[in-house]
Scaffold this active site. Structure first.
Site, mmCIF file in Angstrom:
data_model
loop_
_atom_site.group_PDB
_atom_site.id
_atom_site.type_symbol
_atom_site.label_atom_id
_atom_site.label_comp_id
_atom_site.label_asym_id
_atom_site.label_seq_id
_atom_site.Cartn_x
_atom_site.Cartn_y
_atom_site.Cartn_z
ATOM 1 N N GLY A 20 70.539 54.971 37.347
ATOM 2 C CA GLY A 20 71.097 54.716 38.669
ATOM 3 C C GLY A 20 71.318 55.960 39.511
ATOM 4 O O GLY A 20 72.161 55.955 40.412
ATOM 5 N N SER A 21 70.546 57.021 39.260
ATOM 6 C CA SER A 21 70.741 58.210 40.100
ATOM 7 C C SER A 21 70.283 57.947 41.540
ATOM 8 O O SER A 21 70.884 58.449 42.487
ATOM 9 C CB SER A 21 70.035 59.440 39.513
ATOM 10 O OG SER A 21 68.644 59.292 39.590
ATOM 11 N N MET A 95 63.178 47.661 36.390
ATOM 12 C CA MET A 95 62.020 47.577 35.494
ATOM 13 C C MET A 95 61.450 46.166 35.322
ATOM 14 O O MET A 95 60.671 45.928 34.411
ATOM 15 C CB MET A 95 62.383 48.159 34.121
ATOM 16 C CG MET A 95 62.858 49.596 34.169
ATOM 17 S SD MET A 95 61.654 50.700 34.957
ATOM 18 C CE MET A 95 60.500 50.885 33.619
ATOM 19 N N ILE A 97 59.422 42.776 37.051
ATOM 20 C CA ILE A 97 58.531 42.429 38.163
ATOM 21 C C ILE A 97 59.008 41.125 38.792
ATOM 22 O O ILE A 97 59.231 40.136 38.094
ATOM 23 C CB ILE A 97 57.072 42.337 37.672
ATOM 24 C CG1 ILE A 97 56.625 43.747 37.253
ATOM 25 C CG2 ILE A 97 56.157 41.770 38.751
ATOM 26 C CD1 ILE A 97 55.256 43.804 36.610
ATOM 27 N N LEU A 98 59.191 41.165 40.102
ATOM 28 C CA LEU A 98 59.666 39.974 40.819
ATOM 29 C C LEU A 98 58.475 39.076 41.150
ATOM 30 O O LEU A 98 57.377 39.570 41.416
ATOM 31 C CB LEU A 98 60.394 40.401 42.093
ATOM 32 C CG LEU A 98 61.658 41.244 41.859
ATOM 33 C CD1 LEU A 98 62.106 41.928 43.145
ATOM 34 C CD2 LEU A 98 62.787 40.399 41.281
ATOM 35 N N ASN A 112 60.854 49.752 47.511
ATOM 36 C CA ASN A 112 60.868 50.293 46.147
ATOM 37 C C ASN A 112 60.607 51.789 46.205
ATOM 38 O O ASN A 112 59.911 52.263 47.101
ATOM 39 C CB ASN A 112 59.780 49.620 45.305
ATOM 40 C CG ASN A 112 59.767 50.127 43.868
ATOM 41 O OD1 ASN A 112 60.837 50.339 43.264
ATOM 42 N ND2 ASN A 112 58.595 50.335 43.310
ATOM 43 N N HIS A 114 58.888 54.793 43.921
ATOM 44 C CA HIS A 114 57.990 54.945 42.776
ATOM 45 C C HIS A 114 57.698 56.435 42.560
ATOM 46 O O HIS A 114 57.402 57.151 43.518
ATOM 47 C CB HIS A 114 56.686 54.183 43.048
ATOM 48 C CG HIS A 114 55.749 54.219 41.892
ATOM 49 N ND1 HIS A 114 55.942 53.466 40.756
ATOM 50 C CD2 HIS A 114 54.631 54.959 41.666
ATOM 51 C CE1 HIS A 114 54.977 53.729 39.894
ATOM 52 N NE2 HIS A 114 54.172 54.633 40.420
ATOM 53 N N ASP A 150 53.307 47.980 42.844
ATOM 54 C CA ASP A 150 53.254 49.307 43.485
ATOM 55 C C ASP A 150 52.144 49.423 44.535
ATOM 56 O O ASP A 150 51.506 50.476 44.664
ATOM 57 C CB ASP A 150 53.090 50.414 42.423
ATOM 58 C CG ASP A 150 54.242 50.418 41.422
ATOM 59 O OD1 ASP A 150 55.373 50.102 41.826
ATOM 60 O OD2 ASP A 150 53.993 50.734 40.238
ATOM 61 N N GLU A 179 63.256 62.234 45.154
ATOM 62 C CA GLU A 179 63.468 60.790 45.340
ATOM 63 C C GLU A 179 64.797 60.532 46.044
ATOM 64 O O GLU A 179 64.901 59.688 46.934
ATOM 65 C CB GLU A 179 63.466 60.062 43.990
ATOM 66 C CG GLU A 179 62.117 60.010 43.317
ATOM 67 C CD GLU A 179 62.151 59.186 42.034
ATOM 68 O OE1 GLU A 179 62.858 58.176 41.974
ATOM 69 O OE2 GLU A 179 61.445 59.571 41.078
#
Ligand code: GRF
Length: 193
Positions: A20-21, A95, A97-98, A112, A114, A150, A179
């Protein structure tokens, strides 16, 4: 929550699976005056995700969902999102996949992050793949989520140079720092700010 005069912040949910960074940096950003979003919900598939602790510290509601029964779970998530008036979903180290159905319900509203310069190195182990291919640069990408992994429209990218004795871990660390800066910038871009 810091309220802006003139308009209300858009309510966002952050989906996580681990440390959760990115969530931490997004929470920090969401509390600034210039942020167009507030983070009102944290969702995780993993009850042990370290990032869930950030919910308590920051007084943000959190929910854990067991993804084994995917179809039903997504319906429950959609219900909870509605309940909390969530308009934007930010995937940050999530992690799972929806499904296409889920994504369609939030079309253009799921982002998202990546850890690669997409379209290169979709999926997992991005840093190792970049090193194996003797890339000069690695980096990260914030993109919209569509039904292909992605592959949604790119919002912003940041390059980092791969140095001589770079390892997977040193590269991961370097990219992660970027990020944390890139995700807030991408949000500002999406909201045209
Ligand atoms: C990040 O590298 C993100 O790009 C990837 O998973 C990692 C999550 O890190 N999808 P954290 O949980 O935000 O620290």
């Amino acid at each position: 929550m810091v309220k802006l005069t003139g308009y209300k912040k858009v309510k966002a949910a952050v989906f996580i699976s681990g440390t959760g960074s990115n969530l931490k940096s997004l929470i920090k950003f969401s509390k600034t005056k210039k942020s167009p979003i507030s983070i009102n919900l944290i969702i995780s598939n993993n009850p042990k995700a370290k990032g869930l602790k950030l919910g308590k510290i920051n007084k943000i509601k959190k929910k854990v969902f067991n993804f084994k029964k995917n179809y039903k779970i997504e319906n429950r998530i959609l219900f909870v999102l509605k309940e909390h008036e969530i308009k934007v979903i930010l995937l940050a180290g999530f992690m799972k996949i929806l499904s296409k159905n889920f994504i369609t319900k939030f079309k253009g509203k799921i982002l998202n992050i990546h850890p690669s310069l997409l379209p290169k190195y979709k999926g997992l182990n991005t840093h190792q793949k970049a090193l194996n291919n003797y890339e000069k640069y690695a980096g990260c990408t914030v993109h919209f989520v569509n039904s292909k992994l992605d592959s949604g429209k790119i919002i912003l990218q940041k390059k980092v140079k791969i140095t001589k004795n770079e390892t997977r871990d040193s590269l991961a660390k370097k990219v992660l720092i970027q990020e944390h800066k890139l995700y807030p910038k991408a949000i500002l871009k999406v909201f045209n700010l």
